[in-house]
Scaffold this motif. Sequence first.
Motif, PDB file in Angstrom:
ATOM      1  N   GLU A 120      39.623  49.330  28.945  1.00 50.14           N
ATOM      2  CA  GLU A 120      39.201  47.962  28.672  1.00 50.14           C
ATOM      3  C   GLU A 120      38.054  47.945  27.660  1.00 50.14           C
ATOM      4  O   GLU A 120      38.026  47.107  26.769  1.00 50.14           O
ATOM      5  CB  GLU A 120      38.834  47.212  29.949  1.00 50.14           C
ATOM      6  N   ILE A 131      39.007  42.261  31.556  1.00 46.01           N
ATOM      7  CA  ILE A 131      38.629  43.644  31.841  1.00 46.01           C
ATOM      8  C   ILE A 131      39.586  44.317  32.822  1.00 46.01           C
ATOM      9  O   ILE A 131      39.363  45.434  33.227  1.00 46.01           O
ATOM     10  CB  ILE A 131      37.179  43.764  32.371  1.00 46.01           C
ATOM     11  N   PHE A 137      40.551  44.186  38.286  1.00 44.58           N
ATOM     12  CA  PHE A 137      39.918  45.398  37.767  1.00 44.58           C
ATOM     13  C   PHE A 137      39.792  46.436  38.878  1.00 44.58           C
ATOM     14  O   PHE A 137      40.041  47.626  38.670  1.00 44.58           O
ATOM     15  CB  PHE A 137      38.541  45.031  37.192  1.00 44.58           C
ATOM     16  N   THR A 138      39.411  45.999  40.096  1.00 45.58           N
ATOM     17  CA  THR A 138      39.331  46.963  41.200  1.00 45.58           C
ATOM     18  C   THR A 138      40.592  46.945  42.056  1.00 45.58           C
ATOM     19  O   THR A 138      41.093  47.994  42.431  1.00 45.58           O
ATOM     20  CB  THR A 138      38.120  46.691  42.107  1.00 45.58           C
ATOM     21  N   ALA A 139      41.117  45.754  42.335  1.00 49.83           N
ATOM     22  CA  ALA A 139      42.265  45.696  43.236  1.00 49.83           C
ATOM     23  C   ALA A 139      43.509  46.303  42.586  1.00 49.83           C
ATOM     24  O   ALA A 139      44.336  46.891  43.277  1.00 49.83           O
ATOM     25  CB  ALA A 139      42.536  44.262  43.642  1.00 49.83           C
ATOM     26  N   MET A 146      35.487  37.108  32.976  1.00 50.96           N
ATOM     27  CA  MET A 146      35.197  38.462  33.454  1.00 50.96           C
ATOM     28  C   MET A 146      35.179  38.544  34.968  1.00 50.96           C
ATOM     29  O   MET A 146      35.569  39.560  35.537  1.00 50.96           O
ATOM     30  CB  MET A 146      33.884  38.954  32.877  1.00 50.96           C
ATOM     31  N   VAL A 147      34.732  37.479  35.652  1.00 47.33           N
ATOM     32  CA  VAL A 147      34.748  37.495  37.118  1.00 47.33           C
ATOM     33  C   VAL A 147      36.187  37.417  37.599  1.00 47.33           C
ATOM     34  O   VAL A 147      36.597  38.136  38.517  1.00 47.33           O
ATOM     35  CB  VAL A 147      33.940  36.317  37.679  1.00 47.33           C
ATOM     36  N   LEU A 183      37.780  40.634  37.066  1.00 46.21           N
ATOM     37  CA  LEU A 183      37.138  41.696  37.852  1.00 46.21           C
ATOM     38  C   LEU A 183      37.924  41.970  39.131  1.00 46.21           C
ATOM     39  O   LEU A 183      37.973  43.095  39.622  1.00 46.21           O
ATOM     40  CB  LEU A 183      35.709  41.269  38.197  1.00 46.21           C
ATOM     41  N   ILE A 184      38.582  40.910  39.657  1.00 45.13           N
ATOM     42  CA  ILE A 184      39.328  41.063  40.906  1.00 45.13           C
ATOM     43  C   ILE A 184      40.427  42.105  40.726  1.00 45.13           C
ATOM     44  O   ILE A 184      40.545  43.046  41.499  1.00 45.13           O
ATOM     45  CB  ILE A 184      39.929  39.709  41.331  1.00 45.13           C
ATOM     46  N   ARG A 198      43.854  48.880  40.581  1.00 40.34           N
ATOM     47  CA  ARG A 198      43.902  50.327  40.764  1.00 40.34           C
ATOM     48  C   ARG A 198      44.174  50.677  42.238  1.00 40.34           C
ATOM     49  O   ARG A 198      44.878  51.642  42.547  1.00 40.34           O
ATOM     50  CB  ARG A 198      42.596  50.946  40.288  1.00 40.34           C
ATOM     51  N   GLY A 199      43.637  49.849  43.136  1.00 41.61           N
ATOM     52  CA  GLY A 199      43.882  50.076  44.557  1.00 41.61           C
ATOM     53  C   GLY A 199      45.350  49.930  44.891  1.00 41.61           C
ATOM     54  O   GLY A 199      45.924  50.765  45.592  1.00 41.61           O
ATOM     55  N   LEU A 238      42.093  54.389  32.322  1.00 44.88           N
ATOM     56  CA  LEU A 238      40.704  54.383  32.784  1.00 44.88           C
ATOM     57  C   LEU A 238      39.775  54.123  31.601  1.00 44.88           C
ATOM     58  O   LEU A 238      39.857  54.802  30.584  1.00 44.88           O
ATOM     59  CB  LEU A 238      40.374  55.717  33.447  1.00 44.88           C
ATOM     60  N   MET A 239      38.916  53.139  31.726  1.00 44.43           N
ATOM     61  CA  MET A 239      37.923  52.770  30.709  1.00 44.43           C
ATOM     62  C   MET A 239      38.565  52.282  29.417  1.00 44.43           C
ATOM     63  O   MET A 239      37.911  52.203  28.385  1.00 44.43           O
ATOM     64  CB  MET A 239      36.998  53.953  30.379  1.00 44.43           C
TER      65      MET A 239
END
Lengths: 363, 342
Positions: free
Chosen positions: A277, A91, A159-161, A152-153, A156-157, A163-164, A274-275
Motif C-alpha cells: 500500500e 490502505i 487492512f487488518t481483517a 483511511m479508517v 483500515l478495517i 489478512r486475517g 505486504l507493505m
Amino acid sequence: MNKETSTLKRMVGHQLFMPIISLIIVMLITVVYKSLFGKDGVHLDLTFFQIQITNGHLYGYLIDILNHAGGLVILAIGMTLTVASSAGTDISVGAVSALCAAVCVRVLGRENVVADYSTGVYILAFIAAMLVGALCGVFNGYLVAYLDIQPMVATLILFTAGRGMAQLLVNGYIIYVRKESYKWLGSFFPHIPLPSALIVAMVVAVVMYLVLNKTALGLYIQAVGINKKASHVVGLNSKMIILLTYVFCGWCASINGLIKSSEIASVDANNIGLMMELDAILSVAIGGNSLGGGKFNLFGSIIGAVTIQALSTVLLSMSVESTQVPVFKALLVAAIVVFQSPEIQRWRRNRKARAAAAGKKVA
Amino acid sequence: MKNLITKMSTQAFVIMVTIILFIIMYAAGCVVYADKNFTNIQVFFNLFISNAGLIIISASMTMVMISGGIDISVGSQVALVCMMMCDLVMNKHVPTAAAIAICIVYGIVYGIYAGVMVAYLNIQPFIVGLSGMFFARGMTAVINTGMLSIADKTFDVLAKTKIMIPIDFLAKVNKRGMKIYPNLYPSVIIAFLVLVIMFVMLKYTKFGRAIYAIGGNEQSALLMGLNVKKTKFLVYLLDGAIVALGSVVYCMNTCGGFVAQAQGLEMDAIAAAVIGGTSLMGGVGNVFGTLLGVMTKATIEALVSFQGSLSSWWAKIIIATLLAFFIILQSIITRIKAKARD
C-alpha cells in the motif's frame, strides 16, 4: 525570451518531469554503484541496460524491474483513481491482494500442496478472486462514499481483517501450487517474449486510459475529487463515482495478488502484498499527483510505480534486507509530501512572485 | 429507540451499547467456559495485565482523535521501541532506566516530526502516520532482523513484580486454606496513572479544552483566539511521548522484540477509541470510554483463547467487524439526530 528556454521551461514545468527525472536518477545511481563496487573492481558496468533473449523470452535487469513492477503499476492505477475521487488512499490493497490470492488457491484445491487442476477450475478461481477483490472494494467504497467515513479508517478495517481472513482460508500454512501454468502470470506465457505481468499492466493501463479520456468518466472523477458537493449539484452521482473507484481499486488489488502469488507459485498470506500500500501511494505521489484529490495523471503514477520498483530492486541488489527497505521509502514519501504541502507551495509561489516583482523593477 | 437516540448524546449512546456488549460477552464467557475457570477474578485482572500497553496507547490515540487527527503509526512504533529496549539493554548494556529514557526521547522526536508535518505544513495526519509506520517498521529491521528477548534484573522487577490486591472479598481460598489474592503487575498501575492524568488534562486544563475545541470545529477555535497550530503540534508531541511510554509497558508484557511485532495494533487502538465513544470526526471522546473499548477487545481475545482451537486471527477479524459496526452505528446516529433537528 527565446524559443529554446521556453521549451525547457515547459518541460520542467510538466507534471511528468519529476517522475521521469527520479526514474533516471535511480538508474544512474545503480550504474554508478555497480561500476564502483562491482566484482571486477572499478570499471564502467552497463549490465544494467543489457537485454538478452533466452528460450524466446526477454531477460535482463530492466525486464526484471518491469516484470516485478507489473502488479504495482496496476495497484498504482487503482490507487490514483481513489486518491483523485476521494482525496483519500485505500490502505487495504495489500491485504486484499493476499485475500484474493488465498481465495484463488482455495478454489483450485483444498490440500496444502495443490498439484493439479483443470483449466475450467483455473478460470473459475481467477473469477472468484476478482469478485472477492471487487466485493472488498464495494465494502470500502460504501463506507467512504455513503457513510462519509474517512477513507483511511474505512480501509483500515480490511487492512487488518483482510489478512486475517486470508490466514483463515489457508489455515496459516503456505500453500504451494505445483503446476506449470500457475506460474505463467508471474513470469512468461509460453512463446511470448514479454513478461506477462507487464502485458497485463499495459492492457489495464491502455484500457483505463481510453475509458478515462475518451469518455467523460475521467472528467467526472476529477470533478468529484475537486468538489463533491458542487459536482452533486451539477447532477453527477458523486457517491456512485467514488464507490466505483474503490471497486476498481479492489479489483486491481486482486489482480496484483494473483500476479504476486503466481510469481512465487504459492500463497503466503503473511507476505503477499505486504507493505505494497505504501508503494502504491508513493507511486501516486511521485507521479506528481496531489494526495489531496482532484486532478490526476495516470501516466505519472505508472512511471512512479516503475521508479519505486527500480528503487526496491536496486536496494535489494545492494544487499539491503527486504524488511529494511521501507525506511528509505518512508523517508522518500515524507520528502515528497513536504514538497507538495500547501504551506511549502505557498512559500514557493510567494518567493517567485517577489522575484518577478524585483525583476520588473530592474527592467 | 429513536427517541432515546435523539435525547442522548452520541457518545453516551455508544458507551451504553459498549457496556451492554461487554457485559453480555463476559457473562457468556463465564457461563460457557465455567469449567475452564473463566469466572476466576484473576481472569478479569489478566485482561488489564495483558493490555496495559494498549490502554496507554489507546488513551493517546483518543487524544489525537479528539483533536481531529489520527496516528496510524502506533503498531510499528511499538515494534521499534520494543526492539530498541531489547537491543539497548541486552546488546549495548545500557541501564534499564536510561534505555526507557532513550525510548521516550525517541518518541518525543517522532512526535515533533509528526507535529510539524501535521500542524505547520498542513499534511494529512494519515500520510504522516503512514510514513512513520513504515519508517518505524523498517528501522526495527535495521536494528535487528531476528528476535531479541530481554532479561535484566531491573527490568524484571518492573515487569514481573506481583502486586497483591488485599481485598478479602476477591480472594480465593485454596485447598490448604490459604487465601490467594488476585494480583496485578506494575504495568497496570502505570497504565491507570496515565489514564487518570490524561483524563484530568483533557477535562480540566486549558490545553485539554483547546483540543476538544479544535476537534469540534477548527475554524471556530481559530476565531475564538486559540492557537490552533501550537495546540495541534503539542498534541502530536505528547502523543509521541505517550506512545513510547505505552510501548515500553507493552514490552514489559512481551519481554521481547521482533520485526512483525504488534502488527495491526493501530487498528486495535482506533477500534478501542471508537468503541469507547470517540468520534471519528473529532471533538468528542473520553479516555475512560476508551478503557472500556480496550476491555471489550481484551474480552474477545480471552474468549477466543479460552475456546482453544480457534485461530488467533479470529480475534482480529471480530474486532475489525466490531469497528465497522460501531463506525456505521456512529454514522446512523448522526443521521437520525440531523433528521430530528430539521
